[in-house]
Design a protein around this motif. Structure first.
Motif, PDB file in Angstrom:
ATOM      1  N   LYS A 114      52.368 -86.634 -56.099  1.00 37.98           N
ATOM      2  CA  LYS A 114      52.451 -86.325 -54.675  1.00 37.98           C
ATOM      3  C   LYS A 114      52.442 -87.637 -53.891  1.00 37.98           C
ATOM      4  O   LYS A 114      51.526 -88.440 -54.038  1.00 37.98           O
ATOM      5  N   GLY A 115      53.474 -87.810 -53.090  1.00 37.17           N
ATOM      6  CA  GLY A 115      53.547 -88.996 -52.253  1.00 37.17           C
ATOM      7  C   GLY A 115      53.565 -90.298 -53.012  1.00 37.17           C
ATOM      8  O   GLY A 115      53.006 -91.309 -52.550  1.00 37.17           O
ATOM      9  N   GLY A 116      54.176 -90.301 -54.186  1.00 35.47           N
ATOM     10  CA  GLY A 116      54.254 -91.536 -54.966  1.00 35.47           C
ATOM     11  C   GLY A 116      52.994 -91.859 -55.736  1.00 35.47           C
ATOM     12  O   GLY A 116      52.917 -92.916 -56.381  1.00 35.47           O
ATOM     13  N   GLU A 117      52.011 -90.977 -55.688  1.00 36.07           N
ATOM     14  CA  GLU A 117      50.782 -91.182 -56.448  1.00 36.07           C
ATOM     15  C   GLU A 117      50.607 -90.036 -57.452  1.00 36.07           C
ATOM     16  O   GLU A 117      51.223 -88.984 -57.333  1.00 36.07           O
ATOM     17  N   PHE A 118      49.721 -90.262 -58.425  1.00 37.32           N
ATOM     18  CA  PHE A 118      49.576 -89.322 -59.525  1.00 37.32           C
ATOM     19  C   PHE A 118      48.104 -88.954 -59.692  1.00 37.32           C
ATOM     20  O   PHE A 118      47.260 -89.834 -59.886  1.00 37.32           O
ATOM     21  N   THR A 119      47.847 -87.659 -59.616  1.00 32.88           N
ATOM     22  CA  THR A 119      46.492 -87.161 -59.840  1.00 32.88           C
ATOM     23  C   THR A 119      46.348 -86.757 -61.296  1.00 32.88           C
ATOM     24  O   THR A 119      47.151 -85.975 -61.814  1.00 32.88           O
ATOM     25  N   GLU A 120      45.352 -87.294 -61.951  1.00 29.98           N
ATOM     26  CA  GLU A 120      45.134 -87.040 -63.374  1.00 29.98           C
ATOM     27  C   GLU A 120      44.283 -85.777 -63.563  1.00 29.98           C
ATOM     28  O   GLU A 120      43.298 -85.558 -62.849  1.00 29.98           O
ATOM     29  N   ILE A 121      44.669 -84.973 -64.541  1.00 37.44           N
ATOM     30  CA  ILE A 121      43.962 -83.737 -64.875  1.00 37.44           C
ATOM     31  C   ILE A 121      43.531 -83.819 -66.330  1.00 37.44           C
ATOM     32  O   ILE A 121      44.349 -84.116 -67.207  1.00 37.44           O
ATOM     33  N   ASP A 122      42.249 -83.553 -66.605  1.00 41.09           N
ATOM     34  CA  ASP A 122      41.769 -83.671 -67.981  1.00 41.09           C
ATOM     35  C   ASP A 122      41.902 -82.351 -68.732  1.00 41.09           C
ATOM     36  O   ASP A 122      42.470 -81.375 -68.220  1.00 41.09           O
ATOM     37  N   ASP A 123      41.375 -82.299 -69.950  1.00 43.04           N
ATOM     38  CA  ASP A 123      41.568 -81.132 -70.812  1.00 43.04           C
ATOM     39  C   ASP A 123      40.732 -79.930 -70.392  1.00 43.04           C
ATOM     40  O   ASP A 123      40.824 -78.867 -71.007  1.00 43.04           O
ATOM     41  N   GLU A 124      39.921 -80.072 -69.344  1.00 39.49           N
ATOM     42  CA  GLU A 124      39.189 -78.949 -68.785  1.00 39.49           C
ATOM     43  C   GLU A 124      39.804 -78.475 -67.467  1.00 39.49           C
ATOM     44  O   GLU A 124      39.253 -77.597 -66.806  1.00 39.49           O
ATOM     45  N   GLY A 125      40.928 -79.080 -67.096  1.00 41.41           N
ATOM     46  CA  GLY A 125      41.572 -78.716 -65.848  1.00 41.41           C
ATOM     47  C   GLY A 125      40.975 -79.387 -64.626  1.00 41.41           C
ATOM     48  O   GLY A 125      41.270 -78.998 -63.492  1.00 41.41           O
ATOM     49  N   VAL A 126      40.162 -80.419 -64.821  1.00 41.83           N
ATOM     50  CA  VAL A 126      39.511 -81.125 -63.719  1.00 41.83           C
ATOM     51  C   VAL A 126      40.417 -82.228 -63.200  1.00 41.83           C
ATOM     52  O   VAL A 126      40.882 -83.078 -63.975  1.00 41.83           O
ATOM     53  N   ARG A 127      40.655 -82.232 -61.889  1.00 46.35           N
ATOM     54  CA  ARG A 127      41.400 -83.325 -61.260  1.00 46.35           C
ATOM     55  C   ARG A 127      40.381 -84.403 -60.894  1.00 46.35           C
ATOM     56  O   ARG A 127      39.545 -84.205 -60.016  1.00 46.35           O
ATOM     57  N   TYR A 128      40.467 -85.531 -61.536  1.00 45.22           N
ATOM     58  CA  TYR A 128      39.367 -86.487 -61.435  1.00 45.22           C
ATOM     59  C   TYR A 128      39.743 -87.846 -60.864  1.00 45.22           C
ATOM     60  O   TYR A 128      38.861 -88.620 -60.481  1.00 45.22           O
ATOM     61  N   ALA A 129      41.014 -88.192 -60.822  1.00 38.31           N
ATOM     62  CA  ALA A 129      41.377 -89.520 -60.327  1.00 38.31           C
ATOM     63  C   ALA A 129      42.825 -89.529 -59.861  1.00 38.31           C
ATOM     64  O   ALA A 129      43.657 -88.764 -60.365  1.00 38.31           O
ATOM     65  N   THR A 130      43.123 -90.386 -58.904  1.00 37.98           N
ATOM     66  CA  THR A 130      44.488 -90.576 -58.406  1.00 37.98           C
ATOM     67  C   THR A 130      44.881 -92.030 -58.603  1.00 37.98           C
ATOM     68  O   THR A 130      44.136 -92.939 -58.220  1.00 37.98           O
TER      69      THR A 130
END
Length: 264
Positions: free
Chosen positions: A134-150
């Motif tokens: 989104k907007g040239g940035e990437f949000t990371e999602i782990d194996d539990e479905g948690v969005r934890y970092a951009t």
């Protein structure tokens, strides 16, 4: 007594005088308990002083292990370990909670006392399974479905999640029924079941509904995966299809017992 016999007088003479032996042992036992209690008080006072009052067991170092993306100094700063305080007084649970709050990339952390002068921070970082761009940035999602970092740069080899919440039709209905977080977890579930041989070629995981998930592979190839159920069987079916029809453009493993391929 006049009527006493010689034997009775002898018996009385043989009886011991003074307090019974049991009573004498009771007094010795009491003295021993008092001595032990005093010794324990001194020992406890000395131990307390050693742990909390002396300079022999104070925090002098903070070590960090297990980091991949995070820097050790970044972790130390977020942990804010009270250097100089008695090692025994450090609240390890508070430090661990502070780290997880300040650095969401941390999945697990153990705060360990290493006597006499060190606190160890043993870190396990979350590993991205999917990315949301989104907007040239990437949000990371782990194996539990948690969005934890951009992050500004996409990690190599991590597929992108395509979930357009503005869509109408089946996706919108599925979103209303299951909620976005549930659909994201299903996408994660699918991404984890992609065979190792196929994972490097997987570019995206697209969710149209709970039971309509597809993969985008290199070379414009697509895979109909269906729901997240029976993932292992679907992975085996996909591996077999890719070997049997290497020139195909589309693969369908939504029913793993009847896989199909098409296009060339």
């Amino acid at each position: 007594m006049a009527g006493s016999t010689t034997a009775e007088r002898g018996e009385r003479q043989r009886k011991p005088s003074g307090p019974p032996p049991v009573r004498r042992w009771g007094r010795r036992h009491l003295r021993l308990l008092v001595i032990l209690a005093v010794a324990l008080v001194f020992l406890g006072s000395g131990t307390f002083w050693l742990l909390y009052g002396s300079d022999l067991a104070r925090v002098e170092r903070v070590s960090v292990s297990g980091t991949r993306v995070l820097g050790p100094e970044e972790v130390r700063e977020a942990a804010d370990v009270p250097v100089g305080d008695p090692l025994a007084a450090v609240d390890t649970d508070t430090i661990a909670a502070r780290l997880r709050e300040e650095l969401p990339r941390i999945g697990t952390v153990d705060v360990v006392r290493s006597w006499p002068h060190e606190i160890g921070l043993e870190i396990t970082e979350r590993v991205p399974v999917l990315l949301v761009e989104k907007g040239g940035e990437f949000t990371e999602i782990d194996d539990e479905g948690v969005r934890y970092a951009t992050v500004s740069k996409a990690p190599r080899g991590v597929p992108r999640l395509e979930l357009d919440v503005r869509r109408s039709g089946t996706t919108a209905a599925s979103l209303r029924r299951f909620g976005e977080s549930r659909l994201v977890r299903e996408a994660v579930r699918v991404a984890r079941e992609v065979p190792d041989a196929v994972a490097p070629a997987t570019r995206s995981v697209e969710v149209r509904s709970y039971d309509d998930i597809s993969l985008g592979l290199t070379g414009g190839r697509t895979v109909d995966w269906g729901s997240g159920e029976n993932g292992a069987a679907k992975g085996r079916a996909l591996t077999a299809l890719l070997k049997a029809a290497p020139g195909a453009r589309h693969f369908d493993v939504s029913v793993p017992t009847a896989p199909a391929s098409s296009g060339s």
